[in-house]
Design an enzyme around this catalytic site. Structure first.
Site, PDB file in Angstrom:
ATOM      1  N   LYS A  49       0.819  -1.083  -0.086  1.00  0.00           N
ATOM      2  CA  LYS A  49      -0.052  -0.042   0.032  1.00  0.00           C
ATOM      3  C   LYS A  49       0.828   1.247   0.005  1.00  0.00           C
ATOM      4  O   LYS A  49       0.737   2.252  -0.769  1.00  0.00           O
ATOM      5  CB  LYS A  49      -0.989   0.110   1.217  1.00  0.00           C
ATOM      6  CG  LYS A  49      -1.981  -0.998   1.119  1.00  0.00           C
ATOM      7  CD  LYS A  49      -2.716  -1.476   2.383  1.00  0.00           C
ATOM      8  CE  LYS A  49      -3.561  -2.476   2.263  1.00  0.00           C
ATOM      9  NZ  LYS A  49      -4.225  -3.104   3.579  1.00  0.00           N
ATOM     10  N   GLN A  93      -5.366  -2.375   9.839  1.00  0.00           N
ATOM     11  CA  GLN A  93      -5.020  -3.609   9.053  1.00  0.00           C
ATOM     12  C   GLN A  93      -5.364  -4.984   9.882  1.00  0.00           C
ATOM     13  O   GLN A  93      -5.179  -5.049  10.894  1.00  0.00           O
ATOM     14  CB  GLN A  93      -3.209  -3.583   9.087  1.00  0.00           C
ATOM     15  CG  GLN A  93      -2.905  -4.749   7.996  1.00  0.00           C
ATOM     16  CD  GLN A  93      -3.242  -4.532   6.780  1.00  0.00           C
ATOM     17  OE1 GLN A  93      -3.208  -3.507   6.111  1.00  0.00           O
ATOM     18  NE2 GLN A  93      -3.439  -5.837   5.946  1.00  0.00           N
ATOM     19  N   ASP A 116     -12.120   1.185   4.063  1.00  0.00           N
ATOM     20  CA  ASP A 116     -12.412  -0.122   3.678  1.00  0.00           C
ATOM     21  C   ASP A 116     -13.793  -0.437   3.892  1.00  0.00           C
ATOM     22  O   ASP A 116     -14.112  -1.413   3.342  1.00  0.00           O
ATOM     23  CB  ASP A 116     -11.493  -1.148   4.697  1.00  0.00           C
ATOM     24  CG  ASP A 116     -10.150  -1.437   4.333  1.00  0.00           C
ATOM     25  OD1 ASP A 116     -10.006  -1.492   3.074  1.00  0.00           O
ATOM     26  OD2 ASP A 116      -9.516  -2.082   5.158  1.00  0.00           O
TER      27      ASP A 116
END
Ligand code: NAD
Length: 292
Positions: A49, A93, A116
């Site tokens: 990322k 994460q 997300d």
């Protein structure tokens, strides 16, 4: 000849488009990644990322918290990031240590910054058929299919796996695009028959090479997307020098003989997920700018 759905190629095209778009903005979007502990695989995903962010000139701030951190400490970090007007997207994460309440932490991210899309507010909107955004893997899968002009509307699709992270949102997205979707999970008795009757089969199970040729017709018309990322090695590879390799949930070599198109692992959905996250971030940034 079988068509390989090349996620790296599509990711690179998305990077060019995003870089152009971001270059035209007065400042640049900023993503904050919160990591708890130092899980090696999570760190590798975060690196991907960061590299993509560098490529498109987006700032990525990586906050690492110790594995012993309490939920309230993580909540306070998220609270700070929610308040920070220079941060436009926040992700946690996954996976998180079992000691932490994953959904409570995901729900603490301000919905406008939840790039997300795993917070309950986003889940509820998708459930009602009014999505605000699609989680990165689901978005990446659909964009991979679109890039290769795979028809979705009116087609039969099988979603193998029903996790909140991948299977459920991908099934919802395929349905929203007009596919007739059947979701299969570990208890489904006739997964093979459902897969064989489908035009599109998406596999997100997490078991190396579980899905073999028997799940597909032999007429070279089906399209298969493999989401699985499994690290295998040591004795399983029966090699003299033990090493770890990444394989998908598909038995790629066997399946590729039977279908029209399939995505490889690595190089399929993984890169698409990274690109889609930054598309979500850029859209979140634009919305925040419009509302401020
Ligand atoms: P998960 O463990 O949360 O869910 C697995 C799902 O598979 C469950 O719904 C389970 O019921 C189902 N399942 C188990 N056995 C099955 C079977 N025999 N037939 C049909 N369904 C079965 O996993 P997840 O988070 O959805 O991840 C799945 C895989 O995708 C993992 O390998 C993960 O590493 C990978 N992944 C990849 C990306 C990417 O960007 N490529 C992103 C997220 C996850």
């Amino acid at each position: 000849m079988v068509l390989i759905l090349d996620g790296r190629k599509v990711r690179d095209e998305i990077a060019v488009a995003l870089r152009r778009k971001i270059g035209a903005l007065s400042d640049s979007p900023r993503l904050a990644i919160v990591q708890v502990g130092s899980n090696k695989e999570s760190s590798a995903y975060i690196r991907q990322k960061e590299l993509f962010g560098e490529k498109i000139k987006v700032k990525v701030a990586h906050r690492v918290l110790p594995v012993s951190v309490s939920s309230s400490e993580v909540l306070s970090v998220i609270g700070e990031l929610n308040q920070d007007r220079t941060v436009h997207g926040i992700i946690i994460q996954l996976p998180l240590p079992d000691s932490l309440d994953r959904q409570r932490l995901l729900d603490a991210i301000a919905p406008a910054k939840d790039v997300d899309g795993l917070g309950s507010e986003h889940v509820a909107l998708r459930g009602k058929g009014t999505p605000y955004l699609w989680p990165a893997t689901a978005r990446g899968i659909i964009e991979l299919l679109d890039f290769y002009a795979v028809p979705i509307e009116g087609r039969r699709a099988a979603m193998l796996g029903r996790s909140a992270l991948v299977g459920t949102p991908t099934a919802e997205y395929l349905r929203q695009r007009g596919a007739e979707v059947t979701v299969c999970h570990s208890q489904t008795a006739d997964t093979k028959e459902i897969a064989r009757a489908s035009d599109i089969v998406v596999v997100a199970i997490g078991k190396p090479k579980l899905i073999g040729a028997e799940y597909f017709r032999d007429d070279k018309t089906q399209v298969v997307v493999d989401v699985g990322i499994n690290s295998v090695g040591g004795a399983a590879l029966q090699e003299e020098v033990p090493r770890q390799i990444i394989v998908g949930d598909l038995d790629f070599d066997a399946v590729k003989e039977r279908v029209a198109a399939l995505s490889p692992v690595p190089g399929g959905v993984g890169p698409m997920t990274v690109a889609a996250l930054f598309e979500n971030l850029t859209e979140a940034y634009e919305r925040q700018r419009m509302s401020s």
